[in-house]
Design an enzyme around this catalytic site. Structure first.
Site, mmCIF file in Angstrom:
data_model
loop_
_atom_site.group_PDB
_atom_site.id
_atom_site.type_symbol
_atom_site.label_atom_id
_atom_site.label_comp_id
_atom_site.label_asym_id
_atom_site.label_seq_id
_atom_site.Cartn_x
_atom_site.Cartn_y
_atom_site.Cartn_z
ATOM 1 N N ASP A 67 0.814 -1.213 0.000
ATOM 2 C CA ASP A 67 0.000 0.000 0.000
ATOM 3 C C ASP A 67 0.849 1.264 0.000
ATOM 4 O O ASP A 67 2.069 1.212 0.183
ATOM 5 C CB ASP A 67 -0.959 -0.012 1.205
ATOM 6 C CG ASP A 67 -0.301 -0.502 2.499
ATOM 7 O OD1 ASP A 67 0.937 -0.521 2.571
ATOM 8 O OD2 ASP A 67 -1.030 -0.853 3.435
ATOM 9 N N HIS A 138 -7.206 -4.899 10.538
ATOM 10 C CA HIS A 138 -6.982 -4.660 9.105
ATOM 11 C C HIS A 138 -5.688 -5.321 8.617
ATOM 12 O O HIS A 138 -4.763 -5.552 9.399
ATOM 13 C CB HIS A 138 -7.021 -3.164 8.761
ATOM 14 C CG HIS A 138 -5.834 -2.357 9.188
ATOM 15 N ND1 HIS A 138 -5.942 -1.064 9.649
ATOM 16 C CD2 HIS A 138 -4.499 -2.628 9.204
ATOM 17 C CE1 HIS A 138 -4.750 -0.583 9.920
ATOM 18 N NE2 HIS A 138 -3.847 -1.513 9.660
HETATM 19 C C1 F6R Z 1 1.515 -1.422 6.139
HETATM 20 C C2 F6R Z 1 0.224 -2.075 6.298
HETATM 21 C C3 F6R Z 1 -0.555 -1.984 7.568
HETATM 22 C C4 F6R Z 1 0.254 -2.360 8.801
HETATM 23 C C5 F6R Z 1 -0.596 -2.307 10.063
HETATM 24 C C6 F6R Z 1 0.232 -2.501 11.306
HETATM 25 O O1 F6R Z 1 2.031 -1.635 4.837
HETATM 26 O O2 F6R Z 1 -0.206 -2.660 5.374
HETATM 27 O O3 F6R Z 1 -1.675 -2.827 7.483
HETATM 28 O O4 F6R Z 1 0.793 -3.627 8.632
HETATM 29 O O5 F6R Z 1 -1.257 -1.071 10.143
HETATM 30 O O6 F6R Z 1 1.091 -1.426 11.480
HETATM 31 P P1 F6R Z 1 2.269 -1.443 12.552
HETATM 32 O O7 F6R Z 1 3.199 -2.523 12.131
HETATM 33 O O8 F6R Z 1 2.906 -0.090 12.460
HETATM 34 O O9 F6R Z 1 1.627 -1.725 13.870
#
Ligand code: F6R
Length: 249
Positions: A67, A138
């Site tokens: 993304d 998500h």
């Molecule tokens: C990032 C993505 C998001 C993150 C998720 C967790 O490319 O696709 O879905 O994986 O928001 O974020 P963190 O790792 O910062 O807790």
């Protein structure tokens, strides 16, 4: 679904790196799906170490990121382009021509999303997709309620995700409202998926994704339908799981 609970974030990251390195050694032209965020940083650090000390070779690898925010140019320090180059690509021998990250500045977003899907197909499909998980369940920017069959498209970020991501921006108002994201269907087409989660604020999401019903309200729960999904979590993120999972390796 294989669930691996490791004691620490470092062990979780090393376990994931071991799998990536194994797949890469078996298939030097691996098609690797990548995530941003804080979760995979330890994995990327370990892959960089493996490249520098063990000669792990990325020269034939093709990458596709999940993304990108809409409206942030690659030079913006909160863009996912910037993140990937800073935290992984510039430290390994990846060929820039084989790197794909959604273009948040695309003028025709729908045409871009179709092109991205086509590029994944042209590359032969994603061999191994790395995922994090949001506190609301998500995956990529597929927020609760996203179609379980969705493809790469534009999505509006939820209030919760904007709040979670506000820590990276000077002000909450600066967090972009839209993103381009691979769909859940796109992710499900990957031949193998690894989802990483650490920290206690992910415990509910991990529990719902692994042991709850499959529902669009917890997009990660769709991974229960994936033919080869490995969930690697640290003790805190796995704290609410009631199944008996092994801490091995
Ligand atoms: C990032 C993505 C998001 C993150 C998720 C967790 O490319 O696709 O879905 O994986 O928001 O974020 P963190 O790792 O910062 O807790």
């Amino acid at each position: 679904m294989l669930v691996i609970v490791k004691d620490t974030y470092e062990e979780m990251s090393k376990e994931a790196a071991k799998i990536v390195a194994d797949r890469l050694r078996k298939k030097p032209n691996l098609v690797l799906g990548l995530a941003t965020g804080s979760t995979p940083l330890g994995l990327y650090k370990e892959l960089i170490r493996m490249h520098k000390t063990d000669g792990l070779d990325f020269s034939k690898v093709t990458t596709f990121n999940l993304d990108e925010y809409i409206g942030l140019p690659p030079s913006h320090d909160q863009s996912y382009h910037y993140f990937m180059w800073e935290n992984l690509f510039k430290h390994i021998n990846v060929d820039p021509r084989f790197v794909h990250i959604p273009d948040g500045m695309a003028t025709d977003i729908d045409a871009f999303c179709q092109w991205y899907e086509d590029e994944i197909k042209r590359a032969g499909g994603i061999d191994l997709q790395i995922l994090g998980i949001g506190a609301n369940g998500h995956i990529a920017f597929n927020e609760p309620g996203s179609s379980l069959g969705s493809r790469t498209r534009i999505k509006t970020l939820t209030k919760k995700t904007i709040e979670d991501n506000a820590r990276f921006f000077p002000r909450k108002e600066d967090v972009p409202r839209y993103a381009i994201t691979m769909g859940i269907g796109t992710i499900m087409d990957a031949k193998e998926v690894i989802l990483l989660a650490n920290g206690k604020n992910k415990a509910d999401a991990v529990k719902a994704a692994v042991e709850g019903p499959i529902t669009a309200m917890v997009p990660a729960s769709m991974l229960q339908m994936h033919r080869k999904a490995t969930i690697i979590v640290d003790k805190e993120a796995g704290a609410k799981l009631t199944g008996e999972f092994e801490n091995y390796g």
